[in-house]
Design a protein around this motif. Structure first.
Motif, PDB file in Angstrom:
ATOM      1  N   LEU A  30       4.788  -3.799  11.039  1.00  0.00           N
ATOM      2  CA  LEU A  30       4.237  -2.542  10.547  1.00  0.00           C
ATOM      3  C   LEU A  30       3.505  -1.893  11.723  1.00  0.00           C
ATOM      4  O   LEU A  30       2.537  -2.470  12.231  1.00  0.00           O
ATOM      5  CB  LEU A  30       3.271  -2.827   9.399  1.00  0.00           C
ATOM      6  CG  LEU A  30       3.053  -1.751   8.358  1.00  0.00           C
ATOM      7  CD1 LEU A  30       4.360  -1.292   7.725  1.00  0.00           C
ATOM      8  CD2 LEU A  30       2.110  -2.236   7.287  1.00  0.00           C
ATOM      9  N   PRO A  31       3.983  -0.739  12.215  1.00  0.00           N
ATOM     10  CA  PRO A  31       3.362  -0.144  13.409  1.00  0.00           C
ATOM     11  C   PRO A  31       1.901   0.243  13.144  1.00  0.00           C
ATOM     12  O   PRO A  31       1.530   0.573  12.018  1.00  0.00           O
ATOM     13  CB  PRO A  31       4.211   1.093  13.692  1.00  0.00           C
ATOM     14  CG  PRO A  31       5.151   1.254  12.560  1.00  0.00           C
ATOM     15  CD  PRO A  31       5.074   0.051  11.684  1.00  0.00           C
ATOM     16  N   ASP A  32       1.081   0.183  14.198  1.00  0.00           N
ATOM     17  CA  ASP A  32      -0.344   0.510  14.077  1.00  0.00           C
ATOM     18  C   ASP A  32      -0.595   1.912  13.545  1.00  0.00           C
ATOM     19  O   ASP A  32      -1.636   2.170  12.946  1.00  0.00           O
ATOM     20  CB  ASP A  32      -1.045   0.357  15.429  1.00  0.00           C
ATOM     21  CG  ASP A  32      -1.219  -1.103  15.813  1.00  0.00           C
ATOM     22  OD1 ASP A  32      -1.166  -1.972  14.921  1.00  0.00           O
ATOM     23  OD2 ASP A  32      -1.410  -1.370  17.016  1.00  0.00           O
ATOM     24  N   ASP A  33       0.360   2.840  13.763  1.00  0.00           N
ATOM     25  CA  ASP A  33       0.163   4.213  13.304  1.00  0.00           C
ATOM     26  C   ASP A  33       0.714   4.450  11.887  1.00  0.00           C
ATOM     27  O   ASP A  33       0.713   5.570  11.399  1.00  0.00           O
ATOM     28  CB  ASP A  33       0.774   5.209  14.296  1.00  0.00           C
ATOM     29  CG  ASP A  33       2.273   5.026  14.488  1.00  0.00           C
ATOM     30  OD1 ASP A  33       2.856   4.071  13.927  1.00  0.00           O
ATOM     31  OD2 ASP A  33       2.859   5.838  15.223  1.00  0.00           O
ATOM     32  N   HIS A  34       1.143   3.375  11.221  1.00  0.00           N
ATOM     33  CA  HIS A  34       1.613   3.505   9.839  1.00  0.00           C
ATOM     34  C   HIS A  34       0.426   3.888   8.954  1.00  0.00           C
ATOM     35  O   HIS A  34      -0.677   3.377   9.122  1.00  0.00           O
ATOM     36  CB  HIS A  34       2.225   2.178   9.361  1.00  0.00           C
ATOM     37  CG  HIS A  34       2.915   2.286   8.047  1.00  0.00           C
ATOM     38  ND1 HIS A  34       2.233   2.271   6.855  1.00  0.00           N
ATOM     39  CD2 HIS A  34       4.215   2.409   7.732  1.00  0.00           C
ATOM     40  CE1 HIS A  34       3.082   2.384   5.854  1.00  0.00           C
ATOM     41  NE2 HIS A  34       4.305   2.472   6.370  1.00  0.00           N
ATOM     42  N   PRO A  35       0.641   4.810   7.995  1.00  0.00           N
ATOM     43  CA  PRO A  35      -0.476   5.276   7.155  1.00  0.00           C
ATOM     44  C   PRO A  35      -1.190   4.180   6.361  1.00  0.00           C
ATOM     45  O   PRO A  35      -2.359   4.327   6.024  1.00  0.00           O
ATOM     46  CB  PRO A  35       0.182   6.279   6.190  1.00  0.00           C
ATOM     47  CG  PRO A  35       1.600   6.411   6.588  1.00  0.00           C
ATOM     48  CD  PRO A  35       1.898   5.468   7.701  1.00  0.00           C
ATOM     49  N   LYS A  36      -0.550   3.069   6.089  1.00  0.00           N
ATOM     50  CA  LYS A  36      -1.166   2.000   5.297  1.00  0.00           C
ATOM     51  C   LYS A  36      -1.949   0.975   6.134  1.00  0.00           C
ATOM     52  O   LYS A  36      -2.679   0.164   5.588  1.00  0.00           O
ATOM     53  CB  LYS A  36      -0.098   1.252   4.484  1.00  0.00           C
ATOM     54  CG  LYS A  36       0.522   2.085   3.389  1.00  0.00           C
ATOM     55  CD  LYS A  36      -0.470   2.321   2.284  1.00  0.00           C
ATOM     56  CE  LYS A  36       0.156   3.081   1.144  1.00  0.00           C
ATOM     57  NZ  LYS A  36      -0.796   3.460   0.125  1.00  0.00           N
ATOM     58  N   VAL A  37      -1.807   1.012   7.460  1.00  0.00           N
ATOM     59  CA  VAL A  37      -2.447  -0.005   8.302  1.00  0.00           C
ATOM     60  C   VAL A  37      -3.967   0.033   8.176  1.00  0.00           C
ATOM     61  O   VAL A  37      -4.612  -1.016   8.089  1.00  0.00           O
ATOM     62  CB  VAL A  37      -1.986   0.103   9.776  1.00  0.00           C
ATOM     63  CG1 VAL A  37      -2.864  -0.720  10.693  1.00  0.00           C
ATOM     64  CG2 VAL A  37      -0.538  -0.353   9.888  1.00  0.00           C
ATOM     65  N   THR A  38      -4.576   1.199   8.116  1.00  0.00           N
ATOM     66  CA  THR A  38      -6.032   1.291   7.967  1.00  0.00           C
ATOM     67  C   THR A  38      -6.481   0.623   6.671  1.00  0.00           C
ATOM     68  O   THR A  38      -7.431  -0.163   6.660  1.00  0.00           O
ATOM     69  CB  THR A  38      -6.491   2.765   7.996  1.00  0.00           C
ATOM     70  OG1 THR A  38      -6.099   3.321   9.247  1.00  0.00           O
ATOM     71  CG2 THR A  38      -7.990   2.881   7.842  1.00  0.00           C
TER      72      THR A  38
END
Length: 96
Positions: free
Chosen positions: A20-28
């Motif tokens: 899951l890339p760090d800039d994916h909206p769900k990572v935060t």
């Protein structure tokens, strides 16, 4: 644990999953729930890598830990659960 690009390469060579890339909206949101990790998605759900904590081993290793399972057949919704070790150990770096 948050993986470096080298560790990520090593992990993906031993474990079939998507990062899951760090800039994916769900990572935060995931970081708020589970801490700062590199997150993986596979056929069974959401995974992270945790250090094995065995310093006397010949290599730096991490164990794949399951955090959530897919709750639908189309693999679009995850159902979180208590962290469960999977028994899959990844060799990140040899000490020789």
């Amino acid at each position: 644990m948050k993986l470096s690009s080298t560790q990520l390469e090593q992990t993906l060579s031993q474990f079939s999953a998507e990062v899951l890339p760090d800039d994916h909206p769900k990572v935060t949101q995931l970081n708020n729930l589970f801490g700062d990790h590199t997150f993986f998605l596979d056929d069974s759900g959401l995974k992270v890598l945790e250090p094995t904590g065995v310093p006397e081993m010949e290599a730096q290793t991490g164990e794949v830990v399951s955090l959530a399972d897919w709750s639908d057949a189309t693999l679009t919704s995850l159902k979180p659960h208590e962290p469960e070790p999977t028994g899959v150990v990844i060799v990140l770096q040899s000490k020789h």
